[in-house]
Scaffold this active site. Structure first.
Site, short mmCIF file in Angstrom:
data_model
loop_
_atom_site.label_atom_id
_atom_site.label_comp_id
_atom_site.label_asym_id
_atom_site.label_seq_id
_atom_site.Cartn_x
_atom_site.Cartn_y
_atom_site.Cartn_z
N LYS A 266 0.82 -1.20 -0.08
CA LYS A 266 -0.04 -0.14 0.05
C LYS A 266 0.68 1.16 0.08
CE LYS A 266 -4.20 1.61 2.52
NZ LYS A 266 -4.95 1.36 3.79
N SER B 161 -9.63 0.94 2.77
CA SER B 161 -8.93 2.11 1.64
C SER B 161 -7.77 1.29 1.28
CB SER B 161 -8.27 3.15 2.74
OG SER B 161 -7.41 2.58 3.64
N SER C 268 -9.82 -1.38 6.71
CA SER C 268 -9.48 -1.10 5.48
C SER C 268 -8.54 -2.34 4.71
CB SER C 268 -8.27 0.27 5.61
OG SER C 268 -9.12 1.36 5.65
#
Ligand SMILES: [Zn+2]
Lengths: 501, 111, 473
Positions: C76, C151, C175
């Protein structure tokens, strides 16, 4: 302006000064940079004066993703400070104090807020006053901003430059109760606090380098009335600034009140050159710091064993050393108290104690230390390196026995500081041996006989002629005479001649 | 468990508060954004209403899910970043330092 | 079924798999499908090929290679990687290159993983759909008209689209787990403190955890083993050894007691609920005692989260001020420069949360908002503790719905926040939780079942998850 700074009639009562029926009320916030090798939350060097932005890393630059890890030694120094200031050392947590300023890399400061490590202590001043300590908590320092253009003043600067070497340096903020009543007492408090901080190894005490920074909260009131509105004074970089700023601010507030005005709560900046304070920001501009517990750190819980270990390892504090010295020399009275304070402040009590232990009279040892040694120390502290406590003890003993006159003793001591030799060797090399009482009396009589005109004036009551005769006798005896003994003989001769028919 | 959008008349967050808060957290917002934010913040807070009225007297706050204490580092110097690496990401630099516009808010010029 | 990490590493070590070819295969897939998926912010093709070449020559030389040798991993874009941009999908960090590696990435690299790219996300991890990205939304590889969740939507999509064997994400309120559920992959949020946060760009520090997303429970467990363990750079890192998770037998649920949390299931879509019931039945068949249970306090988790997380975020994101790094929009004075930079640099959702958090922390409001939310957090932890006296693990849907359509909720913050309602309680409690794909729901989109466990009970959780994985339709 200058009228504010001028000395007025003062009432010496617990340090309180009278300002037209008002008294000033001062609480001090002292920021002490801790003497650690590294910063509070990272391994960067805690150093003063290095190239800008060279002692920085992701943590102290607040780079995204970085996290703080608390410096154990900083915690230990904070605990020493707490113990030295008679505080309760308690479990504590860190908070974030949120406000924007370019010298703060994260735009929040990690500090202790409502649960600080040290609370509720006091500091006894040499003059006898006791100042309460509200708290002494750990926090991180900010970077340094330099203002360029507009003469370097913050208000007119064209732009500013930021160096983060100081960002994250460990600080302990020591907040006093509003127990201080004059500029002079404020100075005494900070000076004593500095001695304590140096004694426990927490600080180098250098105000001029910013190791110790003082903010003063000043208000005025008529004695016995509730506290007045206070102003916070910033930029106090020396004891002199502190004393002057408190006195100035007190006068300013008293004048405001006397002329029917009111004091506004504000933060003011001390301008050392101009000798006055100017407003920095008003209460309305005060920030909302949005304190909340720092989630990147865990609580501190110093247990009893940890405290005990620190407390055992702590060097004796100035107040204790003064007490011990006073006891050991067996002296009393304000002059002695002042000498004791000087000797401890200059770290000379070891010499006096050694002399007393060797059987020399304490008062004499104290006097030589507070005068001659302290003066030498003020000139060059490294002079003391050569002086052995045993040698100092011998010197005081020689003087006390009458083997050396005061003048000779001082001369020998001066040489001891440079050569490191024992006093006996120096005295014999200089040919200092005590005059026997008979030779001294003869020498005095010869001088009197040879200066009959002066003797007449002395007899007429011209007291200053005594100095003339002492000087002449010294010259005649090649400095071997003791000034006090000469004075006694002169008085004796005077009585004898007056009584003659 | 969460109700529908609430009556804007009872919005707990006013436009003025929004502007005040924007000043605190250094965001420039225009009128439209302020109005929208007031409504959205009000909506979130009204969903929290049940929570806010919950009786939690005598309950200690949890700042942290961990029971850790006294996590400390030894006071040993570690290498810092090179000055060049520190400054290379900066928008403006002068003489080894980060350069910023005047730190005090300039008052808008009088017309 | 696709190869596991274990099989790849064994192949690389034996010389059967050429790491360069494996990386090229993934890079080719990325090249073909990434433009429409938009799972990455940065593809590190050169770095990946070079690293694969190094591993190949070490294998050829007979040198030992790590436990992730040659495994293509996506990370990420809120994890700092030296030499590559770390943007957090924000304009404000568009060109920022961190001068250091996140601890989790150092650990991946130390085991010879190959980082193929930095994945798309909601800006600063604030969102549940990966639509709040300065680089445009990520599309769900299972249906390009739908969101991948968020996310960590880019990480979930990268695994689902086989751009990478596995990925790292971060989980503050769901997330990792919610996008894993939406994309039909496994997503694991570890116990708070088990994995270092050093180098993870903070959103809400007391809730954030890094964790794996993978095609299988075994891969996720192995990745967790490697990134877990104490880190002296993170004060909140637990001083505990990494758990042994990989390769444990999970053929039976005998002796396990599992509760289905009614408050987290009742509001779910019927098809999601049906899959949850099937999952419960499969655990019963494997020998577990499964029953419905009630934890009323979990209803307070969502509102508590929306006071706590924005408050911490408002402080964590203050440093993006245009002074030291990242975007600067010039102005006549620093306060105006700060404000202008932040207004241009942050997207709407980030601003919304900063505003909300700042509001909640103001003097005089702190106790009513932040303080109250922290006390409710205590109540929630107590309630979980009580439940775990009766159950070894708890079960719920990962999200109340399957992946929704792009733009469907982006204008409605409350509706968006609701998709995290099942995942947030574990973050507030600091407990581990995992999402396992379990069949499909509406429009054939994947359904995720969430297994929650008490702190540091990752082993039990993985065991239950493995049984579910084997039983999944
Ligand atoms: Zn540093």
């Amino acid at each position: 302006m200058s009228a504010y700074g001028s000395e007025r009639q003062r009432r010496r009562e617990g340090g309180a000064r009278d300002y037209e029926g008002f008294e000033c009320v001062v609480g001090l916030e002292v920021h002490c940079e801790l003497l650690t090798a590294t910063k509070l939350f990272c391994g960067c060097k805690n150093a003063f004066g290095d190239e800008p932005n060279t002692n920085t890393c992701p943590v102290c630059l607040g780079l995204p993703g970085s996290l703080p890890v608390l410096n154990g030694h900083a915690v230990e120094l904070a605990m020493r400070i707490g113990l030295a200031l008679n505080c309760t050392v308690q479990p504590s947590i860190f908070h974030r104090k949120n406000y924007f300023y370019p010298d703060m890399p994260k735009d929040y400061q990690i500090s202790q807020y409502d649960i600080p490590i040290n609370t509720d202590g006091y500091l006894d001043l040499p003059s006898g006053a006791r100042v309460g300590i509200v708290r002494a908590h750990i926090e991180e320092d900010t970077g340094k901003t330099t203002h360029s253009g507009g003469g370097g003043r913050i208000h007119d600067a064209m732009y500013s430059l930021v160096d983060y070497n100081r960002a994250g340096v460990p600080l302990v903020e020591i907040v006093s109760e509003p127990d201080i009543r004059s500029g002079e007492q404020a100075r005494e408090y900070v000076s004593e606090l500095r001695a304590v901080l140096v004694a426990v190894g927490a600080s180098d005490g250098r105000m001029e380098e910013g190791s110790l920074r003082v903010d003063a909260n000043v208000s005025v009131r008529r004695p016995g009335e509730p506290f007045g509105t206070r102003c916070e004074i910033k930029n106090l970089n020396s004891l002199r600034s502190l004393g002057r700023a408190v006195d100035y601010e007190t006068r300013r507030q008293v004048d405001l009140l006397v002329s029917g005005g009111a004091v506004a709560q504000e933060t003011r900046h001390w301008d050392e050159q101009a000798g006055h304070t100017v407003v920095m920001r008003s209460k309305e501009e005060a920030e909302d710091y949005r304190y909340f517990p720092e989630p990147d750190l865990v609580p501190l819980a110093p247990d009893a064993a940890w405290q005990e270990r620190i407390s055992r390892a702590m060097a004796p504090l100035p107040a204790g050393r003064r007490r011990a010295l006073l006891d050991s020399v067996g002296a009393e009275g304000p002059a002695m108290v002042e000498r004791v304070a000087t000797v401890v402040a200059q770290d000379l009590d070891g010499y006096v104690m050694a002399a007393v232990d060797a059987g020399a009279p304490g008062a004499l040892a104290l006097s030589r230390a507070a005068n001659e040694l302290a003066a030498a120390c003020a000139e060059d502290a490294s002079l003391l390196d050569a002086l052995e406590p045993g040698h100092f003890a011998s010197l005081v003993a020689m003087e006390a026995r009458g083997d050396l006159t005061a003048t000779q003793a001082k001369a020998v001591l001066a040489e001891m500081l440079t050569s490191g030799e024992p006093p006996e060797a120096i005295a014999s090399r200089k040919g200092f041996e005590a005059l026997d009482p008979g030779s001294l009396r003869r020498a005095v009589e010869e001088v009197v006989a040879a200066n009959s005109a002066e003797w007449e004036r002395y007899k007429e009551g011209e007291a200053k002629m005594a100095q003339f005769f002492v000087g002449q006798v010294m010259k005649a005896t090649r400095q071997k005479a003791d000034g006090k003994a000469v004075m006694a003989l002169l008085a004796d001769l005077l009585r004898g001649s007056a009584g003659a028919p | 468990m969460i109700g529908s959008a609430q009556d804007p008349e009872q919005a707990p967050v006013s436009r003025e508060e929004v502007e005040q808060v924007a000043l605190l957290c250094r965001l420039e917002i225009d009128d439209g954004e302020a109005r929208e934010l007031a409504a959205q913040m009000s909506a979130v807070l009204s969903h929290a209403a049940a929570l806010l009225s919950l009786d939690t007297s005598g309950v200690d706050p949890t700042a942290h899910p961990l029971p850790l204490v006294n996590v400390l580092r030894t006071d040993e110097v570690r290498e810092s970043l090179a000055q060049g690496d520190v400054l290379s990401q900066a928008p403006d630099v002068e003489a080894g330092r980060f350069r910023v516009p005047p730190v005090r808010r300039r008052q808008p010029e009088e017309p | 079924m696709a190869k596991t990490i274990e099989a790849i590493v064994a192949g690389v070590r034996s010389g059967e798999i050429d790491p360069v070819a494996l990386v090229d295969q993934h890079l080719k897939l990325i090249e073909e499908n990434e433009p429409s998926t938009n799972a990455f912010i940065t593809v590190l093709a050169d770095h990946a090929r070079q690293k694969a070449g190094e591993i190949a020559s070490r294998v050829a030389a007979g040198d030992p290679v790590g436990r992730l040798a040659g495994v293509p991993v996506a990370v990420k874009d809120n994890l700092c990687l030296r030499g590559a941009p770390t943007t957090c999908a924000s304009r404000i960090l568009e060109h920022w290159h961190p001068p250091y590696d996140a601890t989790v990435l150092s650990r991946l690299l130390a085991e010879d993983a190959i980082i193929v790219g930095k994945t798309n996300m909601d800006e600063f991890a604030m969102g549940s759909s990966t639509e709040h990205s300065a680089r445009g939304p990520t599309h769900n590889p299972r249906d390009m008209t739908r969101v991948p969740g968020g996310s960590s939507g880019g990480s979930a999509a990268a695994v689902a689209a086989r751009f990478a064997q596995a990925a790292l994400g971060s989980d503050t309120g769901g997330s990792i787990r919610q996008p894993a559920a939406f994309c039909g992959v496994v997503g694991l949020k570890p116990t708070y403190g088990l994995v270092s946060r050093y180098g993870l760009v903070a959103f809400a520090s007391s809730l954030d955890q890094v964790g794996p997303l993978a095609g299988s429970v075994a891969d996720a467990a192995l990745l967790l083993e490697i990134i877990a363990g104490h880190d002296h750079m993170d004060s909140t890192s637990l001083d505990a050894p990494a758990p042994r998770l990989a390769g444990q037998a999970a053929d039976s649920a005998e002796g396990l007691s599992i509760g289905i949390v009614r408050e987290l299931s009742d509001g779910a879509d019927p098809e999601v609920k049906r899959r949850l019931d099937e999952a419960a039945e499969s655990l019963e068949r494997a020998g577990a005692r499964v029953e419905s249970c009630s934890i009323p306090e979990v209803s307070y988790a969502l509102p508590a989260y929306y006071l706590l997380a924005p408050a911490e975020a408002s402080s964590n994101l203050a440093r993006y001020d245009g002074v030291r790094y990242g975007l600067r929009v010039n102005a006549a004075d620093t306060p105006t420069m700060n404000a202008r930079t932040r207004s241009v640099g942050f997207g709407a959702e980030v601003k919304r949360r900063i505003m909300l958090g700042t509001y909640a922390l103001r003097a005089g409001y702190y106790d009513a908002y932040y303080g109250q939310a922290q006390r409710v957090r205590t109540l929630l932890i107590r309630a979980f503790d009580a439940a775990y006296e009766r159950y070894d693990a708890l079960l719920s849907p990962t999200a109340p719905t399957t992946a929704f359509r792009l733009k469907e909720r982006v204008e409605d913050p409350i509706a968006m926040y609701l998709s995290d309602v099942c995942t947030i309680p574990s973050n507030l409690a600091g407990h581990p939780a995992i999402s396992v794909p379990f069949g499909t729901g509406e429009a054939g989109m994947p359904v995720g079942v969430q297994v929650m466990a008490p702190a540091l009970a990752e082993a039990v959780m993985v065991r239950v998850a493995t049984i579910l994985e084997q039983a999944a339709p």
